[in-house]
Enzyme design. Structure first.
Site, short mmCIF file in Angstrom:
data_model
loop_
_atom_site.label_atom_id
_atom_site.label_comp_id
_atom_site.label_asym_id
_atom_site.label_seq_id
_atom_site.Cartn_x
_atom_site.Cartn_y
_atom_site.Cartn_z
N GLY A 29 -3.83 -6.49 0.75
CA GLY A 29 -3.40 -5.10 0.90
C GLY A 29 -1.92 -4.90 0.63
O GLY A 29 -1.31 -3.93 1.08
N THR A 30 -1.33 -5.79 -0.14
CA THR A 30 0.11 -5.72 -0.46
C THR A 30 0.51 -4.33 -0.95
O THR A 30 1.42 -3.70 -0.42
CB THR A 30 0.45 -6.73 -1.58
OG1 THR A 30 -0.27 -7.91 -1.37
CG2 THR A 30 1.93 -6.98 -1.64
N SER A 69 -12.11 -10.03 -3.65
CA SER A 69 -11.11 -9.21 -4.32
C SER A 69 -10.31 -10.08 -5.29
O SER A 69 -10.02 -9.68 -6.43
CB SER A 69 -10.20 -8.58 -3.26
OG SER A 69 -9.18 -7.85 -3.87
N HIS A 121 4.51 -13.04 -0.89
CA HIS A 121 3.35 -13.78 -0.43
C HIS A 121 3.78 -15.16 0.07
O HIS A 121 2.95 -16.05 0.24
CB HIS A 121 2.36 -14.00 -1.59
CG HIS A 121 1.80 -12.74 -2.18
ND1 HIS A 121 1.28 -11.73 -1.42
CD2 HIS A 121 1.66 -12.33 -3.47
CE1 HIS A 121 0.86 -10.76 -2.22
NE2 HIS A 121 1.09 -11.09 -3.45
N THR A 142 -4.07 7.01 1.28
CA THR A 142 -5.53 6.81 1.23
C THR A 142 -5.87 6.11 -0.09
O THR A 142 -5.16 6.26 -1.10
CB THR A 142 -6.29 8.15 1.28
OG1 THR A 142 -5.84 8.95 0.19
CG2 THR A 142 -6.08 8.87 2.60
N PHE A 143 -6.95 5.38 -0.07
CA PHE A 143 -7.39 4.67 -1.26
C PHE A 143 -7.60 5.65 -2.42
O PHE A 143 -7.17 5.42 -3.54
CB PHE A 143 -8.68 3.90 -0.96
CG PHE A 143 -9.20 3.10 -2.12
CD1 PHE A 143 -8.66 1.86 -2.40
CD2 PHE A 143 -10.19 3.60 -2.95
CE1 PHE A 143 -9.10 1.11 -3.48
CE2 PHE A 143 -10.65 2.86 -4.03
CZ PHE A 143 -10.11 1.62 -4.29
N TRP A 203 -0.86 -1.57 -0.76
CA TRP A 203 -1.06 -0.52 0.25
C TRP A 203 0.19 -0.39 1.13
O TRP A 203 0.70 0.68 1.39
CB TRP A 203 -2.27 -0.90 1.10
CG TRP A 203 -2.90 0.21 1.86
CD1 TRP A 203 -2.52 1.52 1.87
CD2 TRP A 203 -4.04 0.10 2.71
NE1 TRP A 203 -3.36 2.24 2.68
CE2 TRP A 203 -4.30 1.40 3.21
CE3 TRP A 203 -4.88 -0.95 3.11
CZ2 TRP A 203 -5.35 1.65 4.08
CZ3 TRP A 203 -5.92 -0.69 3.97
CH2 TRP A 203 -6.16 0.59 4.45
N1 LIG Z 1 -5.00 2.50 0.07
C1 LIG Z 1 -5.81 1.46 0.12
N2 LIG Z 1 -6.89 1.48 0.93
C2 LIG Z 1 -7.73 0.42 0.99
N3 LIG Z 1 -7.59 -0.70 0.23
C3 LIG Z 1 -6.54 -0.75 -0.60
C4 LIG Z 1 -5.60 0.30 -0.70
N4 LIG Z 1 -4.67 -0.05 -1.60
C5 LIG Z 1 -5.02 -1.27 -2.06
N5 LIG Z 1 -6.15 -1.68 -1.46
C6 LIG Z 1 -6.91 -2.91 -1.74
O1 LIG Z 1 -6.12 -4.07 -1.54
C7 LIG Z 1 -6.57 -5.08 -2.48
C8 LIG Z 1 -5.40 -5.52 -3.32
O2 LIG Z 1 -4.60 -6.32 -2.49
P1 LIG Z 1 -3.10 -6.66 -2.85
O3 LIG Z 1 -2.36 -5.41 -3.14
O4 LIG Z 1 -2.62 -7.52 -1.73
O5 LIG Z 1 -3.23 -7.49 -4.18
S1 LIG Z 1 -2.10 -8.48 -4.76
O6 LIG Z 1 -2.02 -9.61 -3.88
O7 LIG Z 1 -0.81 -7.80 -4.79
O8 LIG Z 1 -2.63 -8.86 -6.08
C9 LIG Z 1 -7.66 -4.45 -3.33
O9 LIG Z 1 -8.89 -4.75 -2.67
P2 LIG Z 1 -10.32 -4.68 -3.41
O10 LIG Z 1 -10.55 -3.25 -3.77
O11 LIG Z 1 -11.28 -5.15 -2.36
O12 LIG Z 1 -10.26 -5.59 -4.57
C10 LIG Z 1 -7.27 -2.99 -3.22
O13 LIG Z 1 -8.28 -2.08 -3.55
#
Ligand SMILES: Nc1ncnc2c1ncn2[C@@H]1O[C@H](COP(=O)(O)OS(=O)(=O)O)[C@@H](OP(=O)(O)O)[C@H]1O
Length: 296
Positions: free
Chosen positions: A53-54, A136, A106, A225-226, A56
């Site tokens: 969720g980075t 993911s 990370h 929000t997603f 996010w």
């Molecule tokens: N707003 C919001 N709400 C819910 N989920 C969200 C949101 N933003 C990012 N994501 C989900 O976070 C996953 C990406 O994680 P990272 O951002 O840590 O990826 S990275 O490490 O920087 O590559 C990736 O998960 P998956 O969809 O399961 O693949 C994103 O969809």
């Protein structure tokens, strides 16, 4: 000091992942990094492992701290608002960033600057149930790594052995948790954010010592929000990965953003095997995980 958190784990990397990792390392200028990153003032900093969720939290922190972002007047990409320590593509002098300086990483706890231990910098560690992280990550690798050809089964073995970029999840989370008393750190669960977004934002604001008006809180919650982020070109990384990282992205960086998508990927046998490893590795670990959307 920041340059290669994951090189210790590159033994098993697929060549494109390794190249990507090395390219990012080469792209980071040593001088600004070494003099600028030691957080001795009002820096808010957060940390987590891949696919937890980075993006996010990059979005959320930038909105909490900077009016131009939550009012929509700023035009910076989320990644540039809260840059990665390790992947300093734009060769920014981190020491010169506007206060409060926000960063993402990370890195494992033992690779961050020792200045973080003065506890003036606040760290948020976001964690997510490992089955969803793995799924993911699998899609991320498939979508951005040109030569990634592993099946899910092959990837699962690599992942659970820590032979992926950013190393072994078990060590990462345990390391941070067991050394939490050295830092000013708050652990936050991805699934808790999903289930109670507003409540989680309030909790984060409390930790950061930020008070938002009702109106600002509404704006922040709406923008993280997603659904909003997926279609916001400043927030969804879809362009930046292609233009700045030169990667050929097939899917979307923001893919599903749900709890329990692992059920669509893992067989019963894989799930049982995973559970055994997880129980062995995380025995007596106090943080709770949520594996299903209906779980409290
Ligand atoms: N707003 C919001 N709400 C819910 N989920 C969200 C949101 N933003 C990012 N994501 C989900 O976070 C996953 C990406 O994680 P990272 O951002 O840590 O990826 S990275 O490490 O920087 O590559 C990736 O998960 P998956 O969809 O399961 O693949 C994103 O969809």
């Amino acid at each position: 000091m920041w340059l290669w958190s994951s090189l210790g784990s590159t033994r098993g990397l697929q060549p494109p992942i390794l190249r990507y990792c090395e390219d990012q390392i080469r792209g980071t200028p040593p001088a600004p990094v070494s003099k600028g990153c030691v957080p001795d003032n009002d820096l808010a900093h957060w940390v987590l492992l891949l696919r937890m969720g980075t993006i996010w939290f990059q979005q959320l922190l930038s909105l909490i701290y900077f009016e131009e972002h939550h009012k929509g007047t700023g035009k910076l990409q989320t990644m540039d608002r809260v840059p990665f320590f390790k992947y300093n593509c734009q060769k920014v002098d981190f020491g010169e960033r506007p206060s409060p300086r926000l960063f993402s990483t990370h890195l494992s706890y033992y690779l961050v600057p020792s200045g973080l231990k003065n506890k003036k910098a606040k760290i948020i560690y976001v964690y997510r149930n490992l089955k969803d992280v793995m799924c993911s990550y699998f899609h991320f690798a498939k979508n951005v790594m040109l030569q990634f050809t592993s099946t899910f089964e092959e990837f699962m073995k690599q992942f659970l052995n820590g032979r992926v970029l950013e190393s072994l999840w078990f060590d990462h989370i345990r390391g941070w948790y067991e050394h939490k008393s050295l830092f000013n750190i708050q652990f936050l669960m991805y699934e808790e954010m999903k289930k109670d977004l507003r409540g989680s934002v309030l909790k984060i604001c409390k930790f950061l010592g930020k008070e938002l008006s009702e109106e600002d809180m509404d704006a922040v919650v709406r923008q993280v929000t997603f659904e909003n982020m997926k279609y916001d070109p400043l927030a969804n990384y879809d362009n930046i990965i292609t233009t700045e990282y030169g990667m050929n992205v097939k899917g979307h960086f923001l893919r599903k953003g749900t709890i329990g998508d692992w059920k669509n990927h893992m067989t019963v046998e894989q799930n049982e095997r995973f559970d055994k490893i997880f129980q062995r590795e995380m025995k007596d670990f106090p943080l709770k995980f949520i594996w299903d959307v209906n779980e409290d």
